[in-house]
Design an enzyme around this catalytic site. Structure first.
Site, PDB file in Angstrom:
ATOM      1  CD  GLU A  52     -29.924 -16.937 -18.218  1.00  0.00           C
ATOM      2  OE1 GLU A  52     -29.435 -16.070 -17.387  1.00  0.00           O
ATOM      3  OE2 GLU A  52     -30.216 -17.900 -17.900  1.00  0.00           O
TER       4      GLU A  52
ATOM      5  CG  ASP B  85     -20.959 -21.332 -10.217  1.00  0.00           C
ATOM      6  OD1 ASP B  85     -21.406 -20.779 -11.315  1.00  0.00           O
ATOM      7  OD2 ASP B  85     -19.793 -21.229 -10.171  1.00  0.00           O
TER       8      ASP B  85
ATOM      9  CG  ASP C 152     -22.049 -26.826 -11.180  1.00  0.00           C
ATOM     10  OD1 ASP C 152     -22.356 -27.743 -10.179  1.00  0.00           O
ATOM     11  OD2 ASP C 152     -20.937 -26.720 -11.203  1.00  0.00           O
TER      12      ASP C 152
ATOM     13  CG  HIS D 137     -19.991 -23.322 -14.842  1.00  0.00           C
ATOM     14  ND1 HIS D 137     -19.617 -23.010 -13.603  1.00  0.00           N
ATOM     15  CD2 HIS D 137     -20.353 -24.659 -14.503  1.00  0.00           C
ATOM     16  CE1 HIS D 137     -19.852 -23.316 -12.589  1.00  0.00           C
ATOM     17  NE2 HIS D 137     -20.116 -24.909 -12.964  1.00  0.00           N
TER      18      HIS D 137
ATOM     19  CG  ASP E  25     -22.244 -18.766 -17.052  1.00  0.00           C
ATOM     20  OD1 ASP E  25     -21.285 -19.532 -17.166  1.00  0.00           O
ATOM     21  OD2 ASP E  25     -22.426 -18.196 -15.780  1.00  0.00           O
TER      22      ASP E  25
ATOM     23  CG  ASN F  14     -19.924 -14.574 -16.325  1.00  0.00           C
ATOM     24  OD1 ASN F  14     -19.925 -13.959 -15.104  1.00  0.00           O
ATOM     25  ND2 ASN F  14     -20.545 -15.581 -16.729  1.00  0.00           N
TER      26      ASN F  14
ATOM     27  CG  HIS G  49     -24.571 -14.863 -15.982  1.00  0.00           C
ATOM     28  ND1 HIS G  49     -24.744 -16.195 -16.125  1.00  0.00           N
ATOM     29  CD2 HIS G  49     -26.008 -14.331 -16.321  1.00  0.00           C
ATOM     30  CE1 HIS G  49     -25.870 -16.688 -16.276  1.00  0.00           C
ATOM     31  NE2 HIS G  49     -26.619 -15.540 -16.481  1.00  0.00           N
ATOM     32  CB  CYS G  50     -20.099 -16.394 -11.977  1.00  0.00           C
ATOM     33  SG  CYS G  50     -19.741 -17.189 -13.689  1.00  0.00           S
TER      34      CYS G  50
END
Length: 358
Positions: A17, A116, A191, A237, A239, A296, A341-342
């Protein structure tokens, strides 16, 4: 966002990341929709009043919300272009069209969040088996981008088995507001945003959007060169719950993450622990994310982070650790349930490959 059709193909290569970003997909809010309430949607995006839809949002997302999201995304694209990052944009989809299987019928959600429904590990692009019916065909918005890379020999490409998503997968015997409810294990489900990539280690959070069978399938697909670790941190999620900043430094949700549930691999790492995040508005009748969406963030490299501009405490903590912060406005993280991030998916980062950080 003009760099779509003519963007150069660098090849898919992303193992973590935080290595220097070179190529990325960004979603779009155009055509976004709030689908009907049904068991799978309630399971993930829990509306108020135990899932009852009275007074809750339904139908196309308002034009002014879409325009504001696209305007804020343009700010990110400007930053990425300045840093010579190749940007690909999703194809807009009119998500009010009904979709159905032999077992259910609903509408689509949006094409905003490639993180996702896709997972990149090395040069492999995985279309994940989401547990939300409204997301069944969401990867189609990104197919042309993936196909360009595949046709040019720049990636490998696989889709997980399409799940049936029958009603019995989803909690009916417990409150929808119970944070401990989980998916059934009848089929492969997870996901991409349930996963954290750390070189040859991939962490997957088992919760109401990922199950044990999904973790097993991911290990089978990645093979012996990777270690897939189960964890139990987030309700869905992860993240915004455990965010790698660079080797040796993570950002964590101070309310959810503790010495008991933190994966042992990270226990010796330096931690930025933030529990209370600034209150953020939302544009629907109820928020599709908590204020924790402020965590995020998107790492451009090990020393540069894109952060929402209202996250003053987080920005201060990052700068204390010599992280350059790029503060950008993003007005609707809680409205549609995702931030920097998403709404992105890194396709290429510099780096030698599947390193062992532990």
């Amino acid at each position: 966002a003009q760099r779509v059709e003519n963007s150069p193909l660098l090849g898919v290569h992303s193992f973590n990341e935080f290595d220097p970003l070179r190529s990325i997909i960004i979603g779009t809010a155009r055509g976004a929709n709030h689908p009907e309430f049904e068991p799978s949607f309630n399971h993930f995006f829990t509306p108020p009043n135990e899932g009852l839809s009275e007074g809750a949002a339904r139908g196309p997302i308002a034009d002014h919300i879409v325009a504001e999201i696209e305007e804020d995304i343009d700010g990110l694209i400007s930053v990425l272009r300045h840093r010579e990052v190749v940007v690909f944009r999703a194809d807009p989809v009119r998500c009010t069209r009904p979709i159905q299987s032999p077992y259910w019928k609903t509408e689509q959600l949006y094409s905003l969040m490639p993180r996702d429904t896709l997972l990149v590990v090395g040069d492999l692009v995985i279309e994940v088996p989401s547990a939300t019916r409204a997301r069944y065909f969401e990867t189609f918005a990104f197919r042309q981008i993936i196909a360009r890379h595949y046709d040019a020999g720049r990636c490998r490409w696989i889709a997980a088995p399409k799940p049936e998503l029958r009603d019995e997968l989803f909690s009916t015997s417990v409150s929808l507001l119970d944070p401990h409810r989980q998916l059934g294990n009848q089929e492969i489900l997870f996901d991409g945003a349930n996963c954290i990539r750390m070189g040859c280690d991939v962490f997957i959070d088992i919760n109401r959007t990922a199950n044990e069978k999904g973790a097993r399938w991911l290990q089978d697909v990645l093979g012996n060169g990777f270690r897939v670790h189960r964890m139990h941190l987030a309700e869905d999620h992860c993240d915004v719950t455990l965010v790698p900043i660079r080797p040796g430094l993570i950002l964590v949700d101070g309310k959810r993450v503790n010495a008991t549930n933190l994966p042992p691999q990270f226990k010796s790492w330096d931690k930025i622990s933030l529990a209370m995040m600034p209150e953020q508005p939302f544009g629907l009748s109820y928020p599709m994310a908590s204020n924790g969406i402020g965590r995020n963030i998107l790492m451009l490299d090990q020393a540069t982070a894109v952060v929402e501009d209202n996250q003053t405490e987080l920005i201060r903590e990052l700068e204390r650790r010599r992280i350059e912060v790029v503060p950008l406005r993003y007005r609707h993280g809680r409205t549609l349930g995702g931030a920097w991030h998403c709404i992105t998916l890194d396709l290429a980062r510099e780096g030698s490959g599947a390193e062992d950080y532990f």
